[in-house]
Design a protein around this motif. Structure first.
Motif, PDB file in Angstrom:
ATOM      1  N   ASN A  24       1.004  -1.103   0.018  1.00  0.00           N
ATOM      2  CA  ASN A  24       0.141   0.116   0.152  1.00  0.00           C
ATOM      3  C   ASN A  24       0.672   1.314  -0.094  1.00  0.00           C
ATOM      4  O   ASN A  24       1.739   1.370   0.777  1.00  0.00           O
ATOM      5  CB  ASN A  24      -0.720  -0.042   1.448  1.00  0.00           C
ATOM      6  CG  ASN A  24      -2.106  -1.166   1.370  1.00  0.00           C
ATOM      7  OD1 ASN A  24      -2.825  -1.189   0.294  1.00  0.00           O
ATOM      8  ND2 ASN A  24      -2.078  -2.029   2.144  1.00  0.00           N
ATOM      9  N   VAL A  25       0.511   2.222  -0.846  1.00  0.00           N
ATOM     10  CA  VAL A  25       1.280   3.467  -0.949  1.00  0.00           C
ATOM     11  C   VAL A  25       0.179   4.581  -0.317  1.00  0.00           C
ATOM     12  O   VAL A  25       0.309   5.776  -0.620  1.00  0.00           O
ATOM     13  CB  VAL A  25       1.806   3.849  -2.086  1.00  0.00           C
ATOM     14  CG1 VAL A  25       2.886   2.780  -2.559  1.00  0.00           C
ATOM     15  CG2 VAL A  25       0.633   3.925  -3.213  1.00  0.00           C
ATOM     16  N   GLU A  27      -1.341   6.989   2.243  1.00  0.00           N
ATOM     17  CA  GLU A  27      -0.959   7.600   3.473  1.00  0.00           C
ATOM     18  C   GLU A  27      -1.900   7.535   4.596  1.00  0.00           C
ATOM     19  O   GLU A  27      -1.564   7.966   5.684  1.00  0.00           O
ATOM     20  CB  GLU A  27      -0.607   9.160   3.259  1.00  0.00           C
ATOM     21  CG  GLU A  27      -1.651   9.960   2.769  1.00  0.00           C
ATOM     22  CD  GLU A  27      -1.200  10.927   2.141  1.00  0.00           C
ATOM     23  OE1 GLU A  27      -2.030  12.067   2.445  1.00  0.00           O
ATOM     24  OE2 GLU A  27      -0.276  11.247   1.330  1.00  0.00           O
ATOM     25  N   TYR A  36       3.771   2.150   2.794  1.00  0.00           N
ATOM     26  CA  TYR A  36       5.267   2.779   2.386  1.00  0.00           C
ATOM     27  C   TYR A  36       4.818   3.959   1.636  1.00  0.00           C
ATOM     28  O   TYR A  36       4.042   3.639   0.584  1.00  0.00           O
ATOM     29  CB  TYR A  36       6.180   1.926   1.532  1.00  0.00           C
ATOM     30  CG  TYR A  36       6.851   0.661   2.429  1.00  0.00           C
ATOM     31  CD1 TYR A  36       7.563   0.819   3.536  1.00  0.00           C
ATOM     32  CD2 TYR A  36       6.017  -0.356   2.822  1.00  0.00           C
ATOM     33  CE1 TYR A  36       8.307  -0.105   4.164  1.00  0.00           C
ATOM     34  CE2 TYR A  36       6.719  -1.466   3.691  1.00  0.00           C
ATOM     35  CZ  TYR A  36       7.607  -1.254   4.284  1.00  0.00           C
ATOM     36  OH  TYR A  36       8.186  -2.150   5.006  1.00  0.00           O
ATOM     37  N   ASP A  37       5.467   5.163   1.851  1.00  0.00           N
ATOM     38  CA  ASP A  37       5.165   6.285   0.778  1.00  0.00           C
ATOM     39  C   ASP A  37       6.610   6.794   0.381  1.00  0.00           C
ATOM     40  O   ASP A  37       6.964   7.558  -0.807  1.00  0.00           O
ATOM     41  CB  ASP A  37       4.668   7.382   1.538  1.00  0.00           C
ATOM     42  CG  ASP A  37       5.558   8.115   2.619  1.00  0.00           C
ATOM     43  OD1 ASP A  37       6.694   7.646   2.852  1.00  0.00           O
ATOM     44  OD2 ASP A  37       5.007   8.755   3.568  1.00  0.00           O
ATOM     45  N   PRO A  39       9.577   5.174  -2.199  1.00  0.00           N
ATOM     46  CA  PRO A  39       9.733   3.957  -3.161  1.00  0.00           C
ATOM     47  C   PRO A  39      10.823   3.258  -3.034  1.00  0.00           C
ATOM     48  O   PRO A  39      10.724   1.759  -3.061  1.00  0.00           O
ATOM     49  CB  PRO A  39       9.923   5.036  -4.444  1.00  0.00           C
ATOM     50  CG  PRO A  39       9.469   6.316  -4.274  1.00  0.00           C
ATOM     51  CD  PRO A  39       9.625   6.547  -2.949  1.00  0.00           C
ATOM     52  N   ALA A  42       9.804   0.840  -0.343  1.00  0.00           N
ATOM     53  CA  ALA A  42       8.635   0.163  -0.605  1.00  0.00           C
ATOM     54  C   ALA A  42       9.261  -1.065  -1.501  1.00  0.00           C
ATOM     55  O   ALA A  42       8.769  -2.220  -1.440  1.00  0.00           O
ATOM     56  CB  ALA A  42       7.698   0.940  -1.448  1.00  0.00           C
ATOM     57  N   VAL A  60      -0.705  -3.313  -5.671  1.00  0.00           N
ATOM     58  CA  VAL A  60      -0.236  -2.228  -5.161  1.00  0.00           C
ATOM     59  C   VAL A  60      -1.398  -1.168  -4.984  1.00  0.00           C
ATOM     60  O   VAL A  60      -2.400  -1.017  -6.147  1.00  0.00           O
ATOM     61  CB  VAL A  60       0.698  -1.276  -6.076  1.00  0.00           C
ATOM     62  CG1 VAL A  60       1.189   0.236  -5.315  1.00  0.00           C
ATOM     63  CG2 VAL A  60       1.909  -2.119  -6.192  1.00  0.00           C
ATOM     64  N   ARG A  80      -0.953   9.910  -6.755  1.00  0.00           N
ATOM     65  CA  ARG A  80      -0.063   9.238  -5.936  1.00  0.00           C
ATOM     66  C   ARG A  80       0.591   8.195  -6.560  1.00  0.00           C
ATOM     67  O   ARG A  80       1.527   7.224  -6.193  1.00  0.00           O
ATOM     68  CB  ARG A  80      -0.848   8.387  -5.044  1.00  0.00           C
ATOM     69  CG  ARG A  80      -1.407   9.415  -3.885  1.00  0.00           C
ATOM     70  CD  ARG A  80      -2.129   8.633  -2.708  1.00  0.00           C
ATOM     71  NE  ARG A  80      -2.823   9.405  -1.616  1.00  0.00           N
ATOM     72  CZ  ARG A  80      -3.688   8.876  -0.791  1.00  0.00           C
ATOM     73  NH1 ARG A  80      -3.936   7.706  -0.525  1.00  0.00           N
ATOM     74  NH2 ARG A  80      -4.026   9.842   0.479  1.00  0.00           N
ATOM     75  N   VAL A  83       4.660   7.179  -6.804  1.00  0.00           N
ATOM     76  CA  VAL A  83       5.216   6.471  -5.829  1.00  0.00           C
ATOM     77  C   VAL A  83       5.108   4.876  -6.424  1.00  0.00           C
ATOM     78  O   VAL A  83       6.190   4.069  -6.249  1.00  0.00           O
ATOM     79  CB  VAL A  83       4.474   6.596  -4.561  1.00  0.00           C
ATOM     80  CG1 VAL A  83       5.309   5.550  -3.448  1.00  0.00           C
ATOM     81  CG2 VAL A  83       4.663   7.926  -4.170  1.00  0.00           C
ATOM     82  N   ALA A  84       4.031   4.534  -6.807  1.00  0.00           N
ATOM     83  CA  ALA A  84       3.897   3.069  -7.101  1.00  0.00           C
ATOM     84  C   ALA A  84       4.530   2.920  -8.330  1.00  0.00           C
ATOM     85  O   ALA A  84       5.384   1.923  -8.704  1.00  0.00           O
ATOM     86  CB  ALA A  84       2.383   2.868  -7.361  1.00  0.00           C
ATOM     87  N   THR A  87       8.319   2.804  -7.492  1.00  0.00           N
ATOM     88  CA  THR A  87       8.807   1.337  -6.830  1.00  0.00           C
ATOM     89  C   THR A  87       8.800   0.306  -7.716  1.00  0.00           C
ATOM     90  O   THR A  87      10.146  -0.401  -7.300  1.00  0.00           O
ATOM     91  CB  THR A  87       7.575   1.248  -5.646  1.00  0.00           C
ATOM     92  OG1 THR A  87       7.309   2.276  -4.731  1.00  0.00           O
ATOM     93  CG2 THR A  87       7.815   0.009  -5.190  1.00  0.00           C
TER      94      THR A  87
END
Length: 397
Positions: A24-25, A27, A36-37, A39, A42, A60, A80, A83-84, A87
């Motif tokens: 999960n990214v 918050e 995790y936020d 990368p 994560a 994710v 968002r 970030v994914a 990662t």
């Protein structure tokens, strides 16, 4: 049963059970061990705790599924997504990457940036989702849900009288609604169905989840691979009276049962342990499909009248025939000679078979329709025969 190719990963009866680990990214849940936020952090989590432990797929999530939080818009999810994507680019291990989203625009962007498949918790509420997945030739998990982007999994809130009919609503139970929700808005060639375990709405009960799990084989009639997400769920914890952090054993027991009942993908936070439990379930499941010399024979997973009813309905065959084709056998003990005589007479009149065994035991064998006629035939009898009537009706459903 159709198989699905998810970026080269085969999912279906002829493949081993697949494990979907979770990242999960979002918050909103800072204390969740899978959140995790950053990368880099994560990616390390994905490599060490998911892929290295046996995850075939990494799912994710961009937002928390907790109903306490407001639903993010598509634009907020897109903000968002970086970030994914970062990662994914930093992961060194090999896995299929799934993006959990309800929005076709987010799925389109994620698939364009390296993601392999989609996990849609709103069940194609966004009407463009099937088209986007088809255009990218991507597998997609479709969770049972009403056609509403803000109410994932709230199956009971669907206007079923409009979708089906008033008569259907009077007869349907919760599992029937889950089944029909999966059919709403269609299925792509690469759809994986998800029966939506967990507290997605206030109306959904633990008993609903238990009944869905008990009848898991019915969903195989849809002809698509199935994903179940049961890791540490409340309906399992209640049975063993365990809090979330103590529910791993019950989750593993249920995982083996789910695979034996036809699940192909298990979504979990406990990857290594769940992988082992899934392999045990697979090892002791009967092979459903065999192909030889280009000829495929598939055994329909039918253990009850309901299950055959579902298979027949999906094939446009009169489902009422299930009552004539499914057979049952009951051993009955403790009856008096007079009570055995009544049952033998009613069985003969109903098209069932009554066999007297040793030590006062008897065997009742017949189709669902015949057993139902036996139950009806003893309905007005006094004493213990009324107990038998109740059991015959309950066990032929």
């Amino acid at each position: 049963m159709d198989s699905v190719d998810a970026a080269g990963l085969g999912i279906g009866d002829q493949y081993p059970p697949r494990i979907m680990g979770v990242l999960n990214v979002s918050e909103e849940s800072p204390y969740d061990p899978s959140v995790y936020d950053d990368p880099g952090e994560a990616a390390r989590y994905v490599d060490e705790q998911l892929i290295d432990q046996g995850a075939d797929v990494v799912d994710v999530g961009l937002e928390s599924a907790n109903k306490r939080f407001e639903v993010l818009t598509a634009q907020q999810e897109l903000e968002r997504l970086h970030v994914a994507i970062e990662t994914l680019e930093s992961v060194s291990g090999d896995a299929v990457f799934s993006i959990e989203t309800r929005y076709a625009a987010v799925a389109d962007e994620a698939l364009s940036q390296g993601f392999d498949m989609v996990n849609d918790v709103c069940g194609f509420a966004d009407p463009e989702m099937p088209t986007v997945c088809d255009e990218h030739d991507a597998a997609v998990v479709k969770m049972a849900s009403p056609p509403d982007l803000e109410r994932p999994g709230a199956i009971e809130e669907t206007d079923w009288a409009e979708c089906k009919s008033e008569e259907w609503v009077r007869e349907a139970d919760y599992v029937d609604m889950v089944y029909e929700a999966l059919k709403q808005n269609g299925l792509t060639e690469k759809t994986i169905v998800d029966p939506a375990f967990g507290g997605w709405s206030e109306a959904q009960t633990l008993a609903d989840d238990r009944e869905t799990f008990r009848r898991l084989r019915e969903f195989r009639a849809l002809g698509k691979p199935m994903l179940v997400s049961i890791n540490r769920k409340n309906f399992l914890g209640e049975i063993a009276d365990r809090e979330t952090d103590e529910r791993l054993p019950v989750s593993l027991a249920a995982t083996s049962m789910a695979v034996e009942r036809g699940a192909h993908v298990i979504r979990t936070h406990d990857v290594a342990e769940t992988r082992d439990a899934a392999l045990i379930g697979a090892a002791f499941s009967e092979q459903s499909t065999t192909t030889r010399d280009d000829v495929t024979v598939s055994r329909l997973d039918v253990g009850s009248t309901r299950e055959l009813h579902a298979h027949l309905a999906e094939r446009d065959v009169d489902p009422e025939l299930a009552a004539d084709w499914v057979h049952h056998a009951f051993e009955i003990d403790g009856l008096t000679a007079d009570e055995r005589g009544v049952l033998e007479r009613v069985a003969g009149e109903s098209g069932a078979v009554w066999i007297d065994l040793a030590s006062g035991r008897s065997l009742l064998v017949g189709s669902t329709a015949a057993i139902e006629r036996v139950a009806a035939g003893i309905r007005d009898e006094d004493g213990r025969l009324s107990v038998i009537e109740d059991e015959l009706e309950r066990r032929t459903r």
